[in-house]
Write a protein that holds these residues in place. Structure first.
Motif, PDB file in Angstrom:
ATOM      1  N   GLU A   1      39.133  43.296  32.033  1.00 23.20           N
ATOM      2  CA  GLU A   1      38.355  44.532  32.031  1.00 23.20           C
ATOM      3  C   GLU A   1      37.738  44.477  30.351  1.00 23.20           C
ATOM      4  OE1 GLU A   1      40.791  47.822  33.115  1.00 23.20           O
ATOM      5  OE2 GLU A   1      40.330  47.437  35.156  1.00 23.20           O
ATOM      6  N   ILE A   2      38.751  44.145  29.275  1.00 19.24           N
ATOM      7  CA  ILE A   2      38.461  44.019  28.029  1.00 19.24           C
ATOM      8  C   ILE A   2      37.107  43.100  27.821  1.00 19.24           C
ATOM      9  CG2 ILE A   2      39.205  42.970  25.780  1.00 19.24           C
ATOM     10  CD1 ILE A   2      41.789  44.246  26.260  1.00 19.24           C
ATOM     11  N   SER A   3      37.206  42.129  28.409  1.00 16.56           N
ATOM     12  CA  SER A   3      35.988  41.142  28.419  1.00 16.56           C
ATOM     13  C   SER A   3      34.742  41.649  29.122  1.00 16.56           C
ATOM     14  CB  SER A   3      36.166  39.847  29.125  1.00 16.56           C
ATOM     15  OG  SER A   3      35.346  39.029  29.147  1.00 16.56           O
ATOM     16  N   GLU A   4      35.048  42.343  30.349  1.00 14.72           N
ATOM     17  CA  GLU A   4      33.908  42.993  31.132  1.00 14.72           C
ATOM     18  C   GLU A   4      33.150  44.025  30.148  1.00 14.72           C
ATOM     19  OE1 GLU A   4      33.692  46.098  35.010  1.00 14.72           O
ATOM     20  OE2 GLU A   4      35.328  44.474  34.794  1.00 14.72           O
ATOM     21  N   HIS A   5      34.201  44.873  29.642  1.00 12.76           N
ATOM     22  CA  HIS A   5      33.435  45.952  28.472  1.00 12.76           C
ATOM     23  C   HIS A   5      32.849  45.639  27.225  1.00 12.76           C
ATOM     24  CE1 HIS A   5      34.264  49.108  31.568  1.00 12.76           C
ATOM     25  NE2 HIS A   5      35.304  48.418  31.944  1.00 12.76           N
ATOM     26  N   GLY A   6      33.172  44.310  26.923  1.00  7.52           N
ATOM     27  CA  GLY A   6      32.618  43.776  25.698  1.00  7.52           C
ATOM     28  C   GLY A   6      33.420  44.259  24.600  1.00  7.52           C
TER      29      GLY A   6
ATOM     30  N   ARG B   1      46.802  40.055  33.125  1.00 10.38           N
ATOM     31  CA  ARG B   1      45.126  39.466  33.461  1.00 10.38           C
ATOM     32  C   ARG B   1      43.801  40.529  33.878  1.00 10.38           C
ATOM     33  NH1 ARG B   1      48.305  35.873  36.788  1.00 10.38           N
ATOM     34  NH2 ARG B   1      47.850  37.412  38.566  1.00 10.38           N
ATOM     35  N   ARG B   2      44.562  41.534  34.462  1.00  5.07           N
ATOM     36  CA  ARG B   2      43.485  42.766  34.822  1.00  5.07           C
ATOM     37  C   ARG B   2      43.002  43.022  33.573  1.00  5.07           C
ATOM     38  NH1 ARG B   2      42.837  46.151  39.184  1.00  5.07           N
ATOM     39  NH2 ARG B   2      40.908  47.225  38.953  1.00  5.07           N
ATOM     40  N   VAL B   3      43.875  43.585  32.668  1.00  2.00           N
ATOM     41  CA  VAL B   3      43.603  44.258  31.044  1.00  2.00           C
ATOM     42  C   VAL B   3      42.746  43.165  30.295  1.00  2.00           C
ATOM     43  CG1 VAL B   3      44.596  44.775  29.008  1.00  2.00           C
ATOM     44  CG2 VAL B   3      45.793  45.550  30.867  1.00  2.00           C
ATOM     45  N   LEU B   4      42.913  41.982  30.403  1.00  2.00           N
ATOM     46  CA  LEU B   4      42.255  40.925  29.823  1.00  2.00           C
ATOM     47  C   LEU B   4      40.712  41.034  30.307  1.00  2.00           C
ATOM     48  CD1 LEU B   4      44.684  38.167  28.753  1.00  2.00           C
ATOM     49  CD2 LEU B   4      43.227  39.646  27.275  1.00  2.00           C
TER      50      LEU B   4
END
Length: 341
Positions: free
Chosen positions: A193-198, A188-191
């Motif tokens: 952060e992936i979304s947060e950084h575009g 969940r954390r990785v997903l």
């Protein structure tokens, strides 16, 4: 052999022709693996394809890694299964993230991907386009360490730099070091952060409405499993009279191909069932983006480039015809000479 059924033309057999031709020709696929040393990249690749791509691997010491630069190692192996041939190229990146200063460690990787696009563009623009070898990188497994609390700055910078050039599939390595709760929390954390950084990772295509329910469910499960938390092992262990690939610990055995233990089978299923889509996205999106940018830099629009290419081909064909006519005239003259004597 020749059907005389009323209302039957025969083009319903076209998919079978395409299938036979594809099987005869074989398939090509290039997979890149990127991640820090010691995350089990080589072991996982050997486990995925049941082969040994790295029989004599040299592992450098800590002192050598301090000033080590990223290298590119491409290994090609021909795999055959039930008459279907696959030319698999695995591109490894030893040295990635090993140096103290890893600021530019992915420049070499970007250059390699661009070089493969450039080579394909050159071959595609040449006269003989029948036997072009496709070495473009179709998929990149990016290995994320299970020991952190999500993505590192290097992970973010790498994926942001490459998401427009290659299909990135995030993989959490050595998942047997995490409990089930820790694994889900890290996913969940990785997903997030992936979304947060575009960052744009590879998105599995939705199943068509006419697909069977089993395939729809498989697609749903695969989508829910990203990023894949995997374990690799080339060791055969006997469990309850059966030999399985796994890792033996004092408290028990972790089975590589057990979906309750890790996502190895899901990762392999994703790669095999969506191999064609990975190639199509590479061709239609990443390569086309590179091609249009490359042609813009030459100062010519795409349309002019195509016209110029056609004009060059016509000139070469006209030159070939002139040469053939000259040769024919010379041969005719040589045949006439004995008669003149």
């Amino acid at each position: 052999i020749f059907s005389d059924s009323a209302g039957y033309v025969g083009f319903a057999n076209l998919p079978n022709q395409v299938h036979r031709k594809s099987v005869k020709k074989g398939f090509e696929f290039t997979l890149m693996v990127v991640g820090e040393s010691g995350l089990g990249k080589s072991t996982l690749i050997n486990s995925l394809f049941l082969t040994d791509l790295y029989p004599e691997r040299y592992i450098p010491g800590a002192a050598e890694k301090i000033e080590r630069t990223v290298q590119i190692e491409a290994s090609t192996v021909e795999i055959e299964e039930r008459g279907v041939k696959l030319r698999l190229t695995v591109v490894d990146t030893p040295g990635y993230g090993d140096a103290i200063n890893s600021q530019d460690c992915f420049r070499t990787i970007i250059q390699y991907i661009d070089n493969q696009f450039e080579r394909y563009l050159h071959d595609e623009s040449g006269l003989n386009r029948r036997h072009i070898i496709d070495n473009r990188v179709h998929c990149c497994f990016y290995f994320i360490s299970p020991f952190g609390h999500g993505l590192k700055p290097l992970d973010v910078e790498f994926m942001k730099a490459l998401h427009g050039k290659v299909n990135i599939v995030p993989v959490i390595a050595k998942a047997d070091t995490l409990t089930l709760k820790e694994r889900e929390r890290l996913k969940r954390r990785v997903l997030d952060e992936i979304s947060e950084h575009g960052i744009r990772i590879y998105q599995l295509p939705d199943a068509d409405s006419d697909e069977d329910e089993e395939f729809k469910e498989q697609t749903r499960v695969l989508k829910a499993s990203i990023p894949f938390a995997v374990i690799g092992s080339n060791q055969l262990i006997e469990v309850k009279g059966k030999k399985i690939r796994g890792r033996l610990y004092p408290w028990g055995v972790v089975e590589v191909e057990n979906p309750e233990h890790n996502d190895f089978l899901k990762l392999r299923t994703m790669l095999v069932t969506h191999m064609q889509d990975l190639q199509e996205v590479t061709q239609d999106l990443h390569y086309e983006n590179f091609r249009s940018e490359r042609l813009k830099r030459t100062g010519k629009p795409v349309e002019e480039e195509v016209v110029d290419k056609d004009r060059i081909l016509q000139q070469k064909e006209a030159e070939l015809r002139r040469m053939q006519e000259m040769i024919a005239q010379m041969q005719a003259q040589m045949r006439m000479k004995p008669g003149d004597d």
